[in-house]
Write an enzyme that holds these catalytic residues in place. Structure first.
Site, PDB file in Angstrom:
ATOM      1  CB  ALA A   1      66.850 128.003  48.610  1.00  0.00           C
TER       2      ALA A   1
ATOM      3  CB  THR B   1      74.018 128.349  46.715  1.00  0.00           C
ATOM      4  OG1 THR B   1      72.662 128.695  46.982  1.00  0.00           O
ATOM      5  CG2 THR B   1      74.657 127.800  47.986  1.00  0.00           C
TER       6      THR B   1
ATOM      7  CG  HIS C   1      74.314 126.069  53.005  1.00  0.00           C
ATOM      8  ND1 HIS C   1      74.564 126.289  51.683  1.00  0.00           N
ATOM      9  CD2 HIS C   1      73.381 125.080  53.027  1.00  0.00           C
ATOM     10  CE1 HIS C   1      73.844 125.470  50.937  1.00  0.00           C
ATOM     11  NE2 HIS C   1      73.103 124.728  51.740  1.00  0.00           N
TER      12      HIS C   1
ATOM     13  N   GLY D   1      69.679 131.114  61.884  1.00  0.00           N
ATOM     14  CA  GLY D   1      69.353 131.233  63.310  1.00  0.00           C
ATOM     15  C   GLY D   1      68.260 132.222  63.646  1.00  0.00           C
TER      16      GLY D   1
HETATM   17  C1  FNR Z   1      69.204 124.462  53.381  1.00  0.00           C
HETATM   18  N1  FNR Z   1      69.851 125.508  52.745  1.00  0.00           N
HETATM   19  C2  FNR Z   1      69.990 125.483  51.377  1.00  0.00           C
HETATM   20  N2  FNR Z   1      70.626 126.496  50.733  1.00  0.00           N
HETATM   21  C3  FNR Z   1      70.741 126.487  49.395  1.00  0.00           C
HETATM   22  O1  FNR Z   1      71.326 127.419  48.850  1.00  0.00           O
HETATM   23  N3  FNR Z   1      70.227 125.470  48.654  1.00  0.00           N
HETATM   24  C4  FNR Z   1      69.583 124.426  49.211  1.00  0.00           C
HETATM   25  O2  FNR Z   1      69.119 123.519  48.521  1.00  0.00           O
HETATM   26  C5  FNR Z   1      69.475 124.402  50.625  1.00  0.00           C
HETATM   27  N4  FNR Z   1      68.880 123.366  51.254  1.00  0.00           N
HETATM   28  C6  FNR Z   1      68.732 123.373  52.615  1.00  0.00           C
HETATM   29  C7  FNR Z   1      68.067 122.338  53.234  1.00  0.00           C
HETATM   30  C8  FNR Z   1      67.833 122.385  54.597  1.00  0.00           C
HETATM   31  C9  FNR Z   1      67.102 121.253  55.250  1.00  0.00           C
HETATM   32  C10 FNR Z   1      68.275 123.479  55.361  1.00  0.00           C
HETATM   33  C11 FNR Z   1      68.010 123.561  56.848  1.00  0.00           C
HETATM   34  C12 FNR Z   1      68.959 124.497  54.757  1.00  0.00           C
HETATM   35  C13 FNR Z   1      70.308 126.679  53.513  1.00  0.00           C
HETATM   36  C14 FNR Z   1      69.184 127.703  53.648  1.00  0.00           C
HETATM   37  O3  FNR Z   1      68.930 128.332  52.419  1.00  0.00           O
HETATM   38  C15 FNR Z   1      69.514 128.797  54.672  1.00  0.00           C
HETATM   39  O4  FNR Z   1      70.780 129.328  54.371  1.00  0.00           O
HETATM   40  C16 FNR Z   1      69.496 128.300  56.111  1.00  0.00           C
HETATM   41  O5  FNR Z   1      68.487 127.345  56.312  1.00  0.00           O
HETATM   42  C17 FNR Z   1      69.273 129.464  57.071  1.00  0.00           C
HETATM   43  O6  FNR Z   1      69.392 129.037  58.393  1.00  0.00           O
HETATM   44  P1  FNR Z   1      68.134 128.653  59.337  1.00  0.00           P
HETATM   45  O7  FNR Z   1      67.064 129.689  59.139  1.00  0.00           O
HETATM   46  O8  FNR Z   1      67.693 127.289  58.908  1.00  0.00           O
HETATM   47  O9  FNR Z   1      68.740 128.669  60.697  1.00  0.00           O
END
Ligand code: FNR
Length: 367
Positions: free
Chosen positions: A79, A158, A259, A292
């Site tokens: 997400a 989350t 996150h 990552g």
């Molecule tokens: C997120 N992530 C995130 N998680 C969640 O539970 N709700 C959300 O609305 C969001 N929004 C969000 C926006 C952006 C721009 C990023 C980069 C991340 C966290 C996401 O679900 C996930 O945990 C991470 O993005 C995983 O890491 P990588 O793959 O970006 O390194």
């Protein structure tokens, strides 16, 4: 002619060149000093592969299951909020890419596309709805009900956002969703009573977080269970202790996640805490990880350490920026090919052949 995109980092470089700063910084940033942001990627490189040879890898099967659903390879889409900043089709395009690749897609509560739009335009995609619990529980109830009606297969709660982490770039940019976009799933929901828009300082992001409930405890998992029969995935587990509480709470799965390093800086890289969590859970629920993952070898390493699947956040956003649904598909296909190559070169014909003994941590080698 445009340079070919041969690795996930190429898509990030492209996004850096074309996205407005406000959006690129929002997508890319981690919290505070961003030390966990760097470590999420660097930690994978400290795990070294120990490949086996002469094991007939002429026929590879990358498929697996999550929550009983077949997926074509163990890379799903995490997400991430506000995808229409990357491409006009936003989350719908990302869901279509996941559908085309036969894998799972997660829709953020802070999406710029509706739950129903995903069901309409990507009807076959295996989809999970990422949920925040609001102070006003009616908002949460309504969102869950809509997810059920729109054919979502799980709720992904989350649990690492009692408040937003501090992201310096967003503060500097005074980040706001561009005025032509909106959080699509709150139309018709009365936020006045729940305080959205009441935050006065920091980046514009705080407005969206002002009505999340920071008083949540493990008892609130019972609340969620009382309003839905969908399987519950808990996202944001970083310790064996909390993983055991999650098992006790009866969730179907957990995502070992920090996150994307956007919440509490200086927590460990997720790949480094995965082994202790897998050991604690002992197969009592499924364990996934995110954070990552940029290479097929990263996927392989996560599986060797016991994850059933990984999720990608930013790589999908960068693919979306590159070319909408086709761009996300390109990123997923790239990771699929790299993962297939890692499997073949390590002597694994199927994901069940990937074993912990195929990894060594760098600390086990003499300096
Ligand atoms: C997120 N992530 C995130 N998680 C969640 O539970 N709700 C959300 O609305 C969001 N929004 C969000 C926006 C952006 C721009 C990023 C980069 C991340 C966290 C996401 O679900 C996930 O945990 C991470 O993005 C995983 O890491 P990588 O793959 O970006 O390194």
């Amino acid at each position: 002619m445009a340079e070919p995109m041969v690795c996930v980092d190429d898509f990030e470089r492209f996004a850096f060149q074309v996205l407005p700063r406000n959006a690129f910084d929002y997508y890319r940033s981690g919290a505070n000093d961003q030390s966990t942001l760097k470590d999420n990627v660097a930690a994978f490189k400290r795990w070294k592969l120990a490949p086996r040879v002469l094991r007939d890898v002429s026929c590879l099967d990358l498929s697996t299951t999550i929550l009983g659903h077949q997926i074509s390879f163990p890379v799903c889409v995490a997400a991430t909020a506000m995808q229409c900043m990357a491409h006009p089709h936003g989350e719908v395009a990302t869901a279509q890419a996941a559908q085309a690749m036969g894998t799972a897609f997660t829709l953020s509560t802070f999406a710029t596309s509706t739950l129903e739009g995903i069901a309409e335009d990507a009807p076959q995609v295996l989809r999970f709805f990422q949920l925040f619990i609001y102070k006003n529980r009616d908002i949460t109830r309504q969102l869950v009900r809509r997810a059920e009606r729109a054919g979502f297969s799980a709720v992904c709660l989350t649990v690492d956002v009692p408040c937003f982490g501090k992201r310096l770039a967003d503060d500097r940019n005074k980040f706001k969703l561009p005025p032509h976009l909106k959080l699509a799933n709150f139309e018709g929901i009365d936020f006045k009573s729940s305080g959205v828009g009441s935050a006065k300082e920091g980046s514009g992001l705080d407005e969206y977080g002002a009505s999340l409930d920071p008083s949540l405890t493990w008892k609130d998992i019972d609340f969620l269970k009382s309003i839905t029969n969908l399987p519950i995935i808990l996202k944001g587990i970083l310790t064996a202790e909390d993983a055991l509480l999650a098992v006790d709470a009866g969730v179907a799965a957990i995502i070992v996640s920090n996150h994307g390093a956007r919440q509490l800086d200086t927590v460990p890289a997720t790949i480094d805490v995965l082994p202790e969590i897998v050991a604690a859970v002992k197969d009592r629920c499924e364990v996934y990880m995110d954070g990552g993952v940029r290479l097929g070898t990263d996927v392989f390493k996560a599986l060797a350490l016991g994850a059933k699947a990984v999720f990608i956040g930013r790589p999908a956003l960068y693919g979306l920026t590159y070319n909408g649904a086709k761009g996300v598909e390109s990123v997923l296909r790239l990771l699929q090919r790299e993962f297939a190559s890692a499997m073949a070169l390590s002597g694994c014909a199927s994901v069940s052949d990937i074993q912990p003994c195929m990894l060594r941590h760098q600390t086990t080698f003499p300096a």
